[in-house]
Design an enzyme around this catalytic site. Sequence first.
Site, short mmCIF file in Angstrom:
data_model
loop_
_atom_site.label_atom_id
_atom_site.label_comp_id
_atom_site.label_asym_id
_atom_site.label_seq_id
_atom_site.Cartn_x
_atom_site.Cartn_y
_atom_site.Cartn_z
N SER A 95 -45.81 -14.12 -71.46
CA SER A 95 -46.39 -15.41 -71.82
C SER A 95 -45.35 -16.38 -72.39
O SER A 95 -44.41 -16.77 -71.71
CB SER A 95 -47.55 -15.18 -72.80
OG SER A 95 -48.28 -16.35 -73.02
N ASP A 127 -47.14 -23.00 -70.80
CA ASP A 127 -46.27 -21.93 -71.28
C ASP A 127 -45.80 -21.12 -70.07
O ASP A 127 -46.12 -21.43 -68.93
CB ASP A 127 -46.96 -21.07 -72.33
CG ASP A 127 -48.14 -20.28 -71.77
OD1 ASP A 127 -48.68 -20.68 -70.72
OD2 ASP A 127 -48.54 -19.29 -72.40
N ASP A 178 -46.48 -18.35 -68.61
CA ASP A 178 -47.37 -17.75 -67.60
C ASP A 178 -48.54 -18.65 -67.24
O ASP A 178 -49.41 -18.26 -66.46
CB ASP A 178 -47.87 -16.37 -68.06
CG ASP A 178 -48.90 -16.43 -69.17
OD1 ASP A 178 -48.84 -17.37 -69.98
OD2 ASP A 178 -49.75 -15.52 -69.25
N ASP A 191 -51.19 -19.94 -68.91
CA ASP A 191 -52.57 -19.83 -69.38
C ASP A 191 -52.86 -20.74 -70.57
O ASP A 191 -53.97 -20.72 -71.10
CB ASP A 191 -52.94 -18.38 -69.69
CG ASP A 191 -52.12 -17.77 -70.82
OD1 ASP A 191 -51.23 -18.44 -71.37
OD2 ASP A 191 -52.36 -16.59 -71.14
#
Length: 444
Positions: A101, A240, A242, A244
Amino acid sequence: MSRKYFGTDGVRGKVGEMPITPDFVMKLGWAAGKVLAKQGSKKVLIGKDTRISGYMLEAALEAGLSAAGLKPVLLGPMPTPAVAYLTRTFRAEAGVVISASHNPYYDNGIKFFSTQGTKLPDEIEAAIENAMDEEIRCVESSQLGKASRIDDAPGRYIEFCKSTFPSELSLDGLKIVVDCAHGATYHIAPSVFRELGADVITMGCSPDGLNINDKVGSTAPKALVERVLQEQADLGIAFDGDGDRLIMVDHTGYEVDGDELLYIIARDLQQQGSLTGGVVGTLMTNMGLEVALAKLDIPLVRAKVGDRYVMELLLEKGWRLGGENSGHIICLDQTTTGDGIVAALQVLKATSRAGKNLFELRRDIKKFPQILINVRFSGEQDPLLSSSVQQAVRDAEKALGKSGRVLLRKSGTEPLIRVMVEGENAHQVQQLAEKIAAEVTAAK
């Protein structure tokens, strides 16, 4: 439930150290395959962000899953919510995301989605952990899983994202700076906003395996603020690593966080008559959101910090909208997990319907001053059990009355006590937070 390997967001750590090693991840793939192979199609989708370690861990997962008799389906670099979506549409046994992440490149992690595109139930994670204690036993050669690749995965997800924005609306005339944090949205997000009509200026779209989240993205929005002002753009959007979560920036350079974005989306849904129930926030959600929603007769309830707990409370109450001030926003009327691109489109939907810009819409929520102080501790003494700390908290709560909050909690990932105080008076909030932090320091 006591977990040996799984945290609230999968398995995560520093690459090369347990549990993020090739041998562990191969066995994790095998254990997951052993549990999931009992259920049906035998396809497991694997996506990753842009970290250099993703190649190594992808190969290890592929080997473990194949040894268990499952068919690994490789997606390449894809946002976490894209893997959830594609797992559901392909009716795979599960989806796996290789990502840490918003963490630096030297960290990585593994998390799983169910065939419905949601996080795995606790009992399935427990079964995988139990299987980790067994010795790897490869299936017969004729039953080994054969790997394949979905080459059009980015295009499929781009079309899905666009479908969450009404066809009668357009982003024509909007100049948007899109910061992809050199992460998994780099080849997705710019196309989504361009194809909906926006003039898109990109940054953070040149991943090299080592620069993910490095001075760009939603955890470092200063670069986006500067670019929005430099380009005289209408707004900026930062994801960010990833994809999400997101932070947005209005044309004045003001950072619009998750609490303010939740308010904008909730009000638009209410005006359209499609808001189900209320909004789920967390213990860190600013009181300003609670006050602003109350003026609209929209209830707010707080979950523990973490999108997993937000999701649990949403499902329990049958509501559809929730999130965190970090920008992790869950729109269950559109998808099954937190999705930065989809959440951004819901905000842009609201600005388009209202005929107002982001600056005008975010002014209707007045955030309370909120101070967060992290106090590192070590040793066996729990500072939260100290009578002097507890008395300092009571004194602060009395001073704030009903127009403020005090929250002390342990970090789930570091030996830290997080001291949060918020209220209407910034000077008072700062003083009270420092006093409590001093007591925590003395007690540790």
